[in-house]
Design an enzyme around this catalytic site. Sequence first.
Site, PDB file in Angstrom:
ATOM      1  CG  HIS A 158     -17.815   3.541   4.733  1.00 45.25           C
ATOM      2  ND1 HIS A 158     -18.657   4.512   4.221  1.00 45.25           N
ATOM      3  CD2 HIS A 158     -18.632   2.552   5.162  1.00 45.25           C
ATOM      4  CE1 HIS A 158     -19.912   4.118   4.330  1.00 45.25           C
ATOM      5  NE2 HIS A 158     -19.931   2.931   4.912  1.00 45.25           N
ATOM      6  CB  CYS A 159     -16.376   9.136   5.922  1.00 43.21           C
ATOM      7  SG  CYS A 159     -14.778   9.495   5.179  1.00 43.21           S
ATOM      8  CB  ALA A 160     -18.410  10.955   1.804  1.00 45.68           C
TER       9      ALA A 160
END
Length: 243
Positions: free
Chosen positions: A138-140
């Site tokens: 995941h990222c933001a």
Amino acid sequence: MTRHLTFEGPHNFRDLGGYPAADGRSVRWGRLYRSASLGTLTSPADLERFRALDIGTVIDLRYPWEIARKGRIPELDGVAYHNLSIEHRPYDQAEIDPEVDPWRHLADRFAEVAEDGVAEIRQVLELIARADRPVVFHCASGKDRTGLIAALALTLLGVGEDDVAADFALTELVTARLVADWRAGNPGRALRWPAFGRAPEKVIRLVLADLTAAHGSVHAYATGKVGFDEALVGELRARLLTA
């Protein structure tokens, strides 16, 4: 099987299973997930649902300063956490010039990540290929950095471009929530870029075309520039594709 998994905190949490892949096989369900930030995975119900997925590896693609500001997934027994920031040139999407071509602009930012982040991208793909339990990355927002890793992993698994693009565009279902989250976290700031939170197929198709133009194919980029060799491709397929 369910592609979209609902949590109280994290959003854009999706299973990458089910897509047709190499040699007539398909991507296994329940083995590889993508998401927005897991820093909001805090409620007892969310933690219980997350544990039920038997995820053993969490890969956080954000900058360390993003994690310091927004938090990370809580430490959980039996879950290995890796922070591998694949992006090296930060930019503020909210401030993108409304006059520029938004999809070309985003594709150019993806190209920077693909160029700058090869060491981290290789590590991410190796972790996915060699994990003995399910993985989530995941990222933001679970949109751009996450979208690039998803596109690379699916392509290496032999998933066709149309399905890769369709998977990328599923983030469009949470665009309104991404915008609402940004406004809540930035009171008094104007959202200058009207395409904020968008993820149309065109963006990732441009990215894949750029990689093909520069390296001959997306597969060649991964096995050449990134150094994810054919033996690792075999490991990835053995773990993530149906028999």
